[in-house]
Design a protein around this motif. Structure first.
Motif, PDB file in Angstrom:
ATOM      1  N   ARG A   1       0.937  -1.377  -0.023  1.00  6.61           N
ATOM      2  CA  ARG A   1      -0.029   0.038  -0.167  1.00  6.61           C
ATOM      3  C   ARG A   1       0.808   1.189  -0.067  1.00  6.61           C
ATOM      4  NH1 ARG A   1      -5.581  -1.186   2.186  1.00  6.61           N
ATOM      5  NH2 ARG A   1      -5.693  -3.315   2.494  1.00  6.61           N
ATOM      6  N   GLN A   2       2.086   1.007   0.733  1.00  6.98           N
ATOM      7  CA  GLN A   2       2.985   2.366   0.741  1.00  6.98           C
ATOM      8  C   GLN A   2       3.400   2.580  -0.697  1.00  6.98           C
ATOM      9  OE1 GLN A   2       5.877   1.321   3.623  1.00  6.98           O
ATOM     10  NE2 GLN A   2       4.304   2.374   5.156  1.00  6.98           N
ATOM     11  N   GLU A   3       3.840   1.511  -1.253  1.00  6.12           N
ATOM     12  CA  GLU A   3       4.696   1.534  -2.708  1.00  6.12           C
ATOM     13  C   GLU A   3       3.616   1.925  -3.691  1.00  6.12           C
ATOM     14  OE1 GLU A   3       7.948  -0.851  -5.374  1.00  6.12           O
ATOM     15  OE2 GLU A   3       7.557  -1.368  -3.110  1.00  6.12           O
TER      16      GLU A   3
ATOM     17  N   ARG B   1      -7.455   2.503  -3.236  1.00  6.35           N
ATOM     18  CA  ARG B   1      -8.679   2.925  -3.634  1.00  6.35           C
ATOM     19  C   ARG B   1      -9.332   1.829  -4.487  1.00  6.35           C
ATOM     20  NH1 ARG B   1      -5.594   7.478  -5.504  1.00  6.35           N
ATOM     21  NH2 ARG B   1      -4.854   6.599  -7.436  1.00  6.35           N
ATOM     22  N   HIS B   2      -8.251   0.778  -5.281  1.00 11.48           N
ATOM     23  CA  HIS B   2      -9.025  -0.434  -5.713  1.00 11.48           C
ATOM     24  C   HIS B   2      -9.494  -1.095  -4.571  1.00 11.48           C
ATOM     25  CE1 HIS B   2      -9.108  -3.438  -8.741  1.00 11.48           C
ATOM     26  NE2 HIS B   2      -8.655  -4.328  -7.984  1.00 11.48           N
ATOM     27  N   TYR B   3      -9.059  -1.234  -3.274  1.00 10.81           N
ATOM     28  CA  TYR B   3      -9.561  -2.143  -2.228  1.00 10.81           C
ATOM     29  C   TYR B   3     -10.395  -1.531  -1.212  1.00 10.81           C
ATOM     30  CZ  TYR B   3      -6.717  -6.070  -4.611  1.00 10.81           C
ATOM     31  OH  TYR B   3      -6.339  -6.799  -5.458  1.00 10.81           O
ATOM     32  N   TRP B   4     -10.714  -0.323  -1.419  1.00  9.69           N
ATOM     33  CA  TRP B   4     -11.323   0.434  -0.435  1.00  9.69           C
ATOM     34  C   TRP B   4     -12.726  -0.260   0.219  1.00  9.69           C
ATOM     35  CZ3 TRP B   4     -16.376   2.229  -0.735  1.00  9.69           C
ATOM     36  CH2 TRP B   4     -17.048   1.881  -2.060  1.00  9.69           C
ATOM     37  N   ARG B   5     -13.316  -0.968  -0.457  1.00 11.81           N
ATOM     38  CA  ARG B   5     -14.682  -1.655   0.123  1.00 11.81           C
ATOM     39  C   ARG B   5     -14.393  -2.687   0.943  1.00 11.81           C
ATOM     40  NH1 ARG B   5     -19.366  -2.295  -4.035  1.00 11.81           N
ATOM     41  NH2 ARG B   5     -20.819  -0.784  -3.039  1.00 11.81           N
ATOM     42  N   ALA B   6     -13.313  -3.553   0.679  1.00 15.63           N
ATOM     43  CA  ALA B   6     -12.887  -4.597   1.432  1.00 15.63           C
ATOM     44  C   ALA B   6     -12.244  -4.197   2.635  1.00 15.63           C
ATOM     45  CB  ALA B   6     -12.278  -5.753   0.666  1.00 15.63           C
TER      46      ALA B   6
END
Length: 78
Positions: free
Chosen positions: A33-35, A41-46
């Motif tokens: 997530r840092q890199e 944004r892609h995994y915001w829901r889960a």
């Protein structure tokens, strides 16, 4: 079907497999997530990068070269 990861790990027998897996997933999730900020944004829901499940297998005394060869020959999940 999602992407999967195969990991060969050698660790002390006193370390519980579940703790090792959770640690690997937690640290790798933070680092990814840092890199790659777009992952957030892609995994915001889960709210998570990795699935909660895992498979662990033991290969006993098999030579590492044989284990690596077996993993490389795998085509993917069934």
């Amino acid at each position: 079907m999602g992407t999967f990861v195969r990991v060969v790990a050698v660790f002390p027998p006193k370390v519980a497999v579940s703790r090792l897996v959770n640690s690997l997933k937690g640290v790798s999730s933070r680092r990814l997530r840092q890199e790659f900020p777009d992952l957030v944004r892609h995994y915001w829901r889960a709210q998570r990068l990795w699935s909660g499940s895992y498979f662990a297998g033991s290969v006993g005394g098999a030579p590492l070269s044989i284990v690596k060869q077996y993993i490389e020959q795998q085509s993917g999940p069934l």
